[in-house]
Motif scaffolding. Structure first.
Motif, PDB file in Angstrom:
ATOM      1  N   UNK A 181     -12.933   6.445  52.715  1.00  0.00           N
ATOM      2  CA  UNK A 181     -12.541   5.530  51.641  1.00  0.00           C
ATOM      3  C   UNK A 181     -11.146   5.954  51.203  1.00  0.00           C
ATOM      4  N   UNK A 203      -7.778   5.449  48.460  1.00  0.00           N
ATOM      5  CA  UNK A 203      -7.278   4.950  47.182  1.00  0.00           C
ATOM      6  C   UNK A 203      -8.196   5.354  46.046  1.00  0.00           C
ATOM      7  N   UNK A 204      -8.243   4.494  45.051  1.00  0.00           N
ATOM      8  CA  UNK A 204      -8.986   4.787  43.828  1.00  0.00           C
ATOM      9  C   UNK A 204     -10.470   4.449  44.027  1.00  0.00           C
ATOM     10  N   UNK A 205     -11.074   5.048  45.038  1.00  0.00           N
ATOM     11  CA  UNK A 205     -12.465   4.716  45.365  1.00  0.00           C
ATOM     12  C   UNK A 205     -13.422   5.686  44.685  1.00  0.00           C
ATOM     13  N   UNK A 206     -14.575   5.142  44.321  1.00  0.00           N
ATOM     14  CA  UNK A 206     -15.609   5.999  43.705  1.00  0.00           C
ATOM     15  C   UNK A 206     -16.380   6.675  44.829  1.00  0.00           C
ATOM     16  N   UNK A 258     -18.726  10.502  45.978  1.00  0.00           N
ATOM     17  CA  UNK A 258     -19.486  11.649  45.462  1.00  0.00           C
ATOM     18  C   UNK A 258     -18.663  12.929  45.593  1.00  0.00           C
TER      19      UNK A 258
END
Lengths: 255, 320
Positions: free
Chosen positions: A138, A140-143, A145
């Motif tokens: 993922x 960039x500004x990805x959420x 864990x």
């Protein structure tokens, strides 16, 4: 190929491991004309390059083992303000030498690989096209864990950064935090995992003209990244150098 | 219609495209590289089809964007507000740039151009080999830093030779002269030395399957650096050359490309290079070729500009 000229093997080395020297020594012991050139001195070699031939310091080039980071400084002999320019010019010239059909190149890379600092991103696209199972990524500004890891574009592995860094750095994050590296040379895995996915990744690398590289996998043996800029551990230096030198020698014998 | 302009909005081509798109009623999202993490951010999650771009508080799915025009500044800025320590700025700039590359290489809409495309332009000899493989006629060349090799090559070139940088650095093309011999004798990095082709320059812009050709007449060797006496005009291109340009650009992943030629009086077309980030403003302003509007048309169904001549023609003062 010109049978009247004895071609030279060129070893361009950054000296981060012993493989470059090992290859040069192996070839010299067998009386093969060999030039061992430190990467930082490359800008001052006298060159003549055409679409079909390269001559380096008066000798026709038959093979090149380019064992250094493509973004190395090739112009250390120049005044500091000129080193960047000299390096760029040398980098551009050697990329073309590596494409000459009669020259065996280890590794033969194209412009996209040659000019990127984020080699793994280029390989990922190529491996994906070949159906190699890849680790989730993922960007960039990805959420994600906290068990994921940050793959800096310039190399290495770090922990997942905080939200502000994710927004501003656009980092690449990958699932997992335990990775293993396989050292791959001439279709064989010399260290690390050697399962099916690694083997297929190696085949893909070979299909693009690679002879030596490393493949990083996660716990599920999904491929995280590949790189041509690999460092060979001391324990494998002799074995890898011999393998590469044999391939070069076989090519020069056919000249 | 919604498009993005990515990178440096102050780049003249980018600024013109923004103006042109707004003029035609399109919504333009300006994604300045320098402002990433400040007024905009993006997500390319593990399922890339769910990627989004957030500008202030507006979230755009990548499926709601029709295209992107990219102009990256070679020296991007790092805002103080980001709090990046000075010693880490160069790393930050590189990381941010590659993050942006990833976005532009992954999004499903057309990007002019994707960063992975056209990298051959960074090495002139590599690109000339590539152009020859695509069956362009390329003037004979050597890359050398050996004065003797250069002298021998020069002797083979009936009309003399020029030299230029081997890398993608924008350098002025010059006639081979004593200065170069002296430099090479003292020891310098290799340069491209190439047969000089008498005639005039032609720039062919390719946008998808459309081409625009401009003939350039000047008194110097490199018209880009001439301040006076440069004349641009439209020119017809042989179908074979047109077709080679379209095919080559496509095979290199380029939607927009600028091919440079030398054309002789015998109608020979010698290809010099293919530029993946070509400027088009001087050619468009001088000839009226609607290059900017054709770029916008590539992104999809946009209200017609209502004319087939560039609006720049009316804006730029023409020499009498």
């Amino acid at each position: 190929m010109n049978k009247s000229v004895s071609p030279v093997a060129i070893v361009v080395d950054q000296g981060v491991d012993g493989v470059g020297k090992g290859v040069a020594e192996w070839l010299r012991e067998r009386k093969r004309p060999t030039q061992y050139i430190l990467a930082e001195r490359l800008a001052l070699c006298r060159l003549e390059v055409t679409p079909t031939r390269a001559i380096c310091d008066g000798q026709v080039v038959g093979s090149v083992f380019f064992h250094c980071h493509t973004h190395a400084n090739y112009g250390a002999d120049f005044e500091e303000p000129d080193q960047g320019f000299a390096s760029d010019e040398v980098r551009a010239t050697w990329l073309s030498i590596l494409q000459i059909p009669s020259v065996l190149t280890i590794n033969q890379v194209d412009a996209e690989l040659w000019y990127t600092s984020a080699e793994w991103a280029v390989w990922r696209k190529r491996l994906q096209q070949a159906g190699v199972p890849l680790a989730n990524v993922a960007v960039g500004d990805s959420k994600v864990f906290s068990t994921w890891s940050w793959l800096p574009w310039g190399g290495g592995i770090l922990g997942v950064p905080g939200c502000h860094v994710r927004r501003a750095f656009a980092p690449a994050l990958t699932e997992g935090n335990a990775f293993q590296q396989s050292l791959w040379c001439e279709g064989q895995v010399f260290s690390g995992p050697s399962g099916k996915h690694v083997a297929v990744a190696g085949k893909v690398m070979a299909s693009y003209g690679l002879h030596l590289g490393s493949i990083l996998t996660n716990q599920r043996e999904e491929v995280v990244s590949c790189t041509t800029a690999c460092t060979v551990p001391d324990s494998l230096t002799l074995e890898i150098a011999t393998r590469i030198a044999e391939v070069i020698n076989a090519h020069l014998c056919r000249w | 219609m919604r498009i993005c302009v990515v990178g440096d909005p102050e780049d003249l081509s980018a600024a013109y495209l923004i103006w042109l798109a707004k003029r035609r009623g399109a919504e333009v999202i300006v994604l300045s590289e320098n402002d990433l993490g400040l007024n905009w951010r993006f997500q390319v999650p593990r399922h890339p089809e769910k990627s989004t771009i957030t500008m202030h508080d507006r979230v755009f799915s990548v499926h709601d964007i029709h295209g992107a025009f990219v102009r990256l500044n070679p020296k991007p800025v790092v805002h103080d507000r980001l709090g990046v320590p000075p010693e880490a700025e160069h790393i930050y700039v590189m990381e941010r740039r590659y993050g942006l590359h990833w976005l532009l290489n992954e999004v499903p809409f057309p990007v002019i151009n994707r960063p992975c495309a056209g990298r051959s332009n960074s090495s002139k000899p590599y690109q000339m080999m590539l152009l020859e493989r695509h069956e362009f006629a390329v003037p004979r060349w050597r890359v050398t830093n050996d004065p003797k090799v250069m002298a021998d090559f020069l002797a083979e070139c009936q009309n003399g030779a020029i030299y230029k940088a081997s890398s993608g650095l924008r350098s002025r093309v010059r006639r081979v002269d004593e200065t170069l011999f002296t430099l090479m004798a003292e020891g310098t990095s290799p340069a491209v030395v190439q047969q000089y082709i008498p005639g005039f320059d032609v720039r062919i812009h390719v946008i998808g399957r459309t081409t625009f050709a401009t003939q350039i007449r000047s008194h110097g060797i490199d018209y880009r650096f001439e301040s006076e006496g440069v004349e641009y005009s439209r020119i017809e291109v042989p179908p074979l050359i047109q077709s080679l340009c379209i095919k080559t650009a496509a095979s290199e992943g380029l939607i927009l490309a600028g091919f440079d030629f030398r054309k002789t009086v015998q109608d020979e077309w010698w290809c010099l290079e293919m530029n993946p980030v070509p400027t088009f403003l001087p050619y468009e302003a001088s000839t009226g070729h609607p290059i900017g509007d054709t770029i916008l048309d590539y992104f999809g169904d946009m209200p017609s500009p209502g004319q087939c001549v560039s609006p720049l023609v009316d804006l730029v003062e023409q020499p009498s």
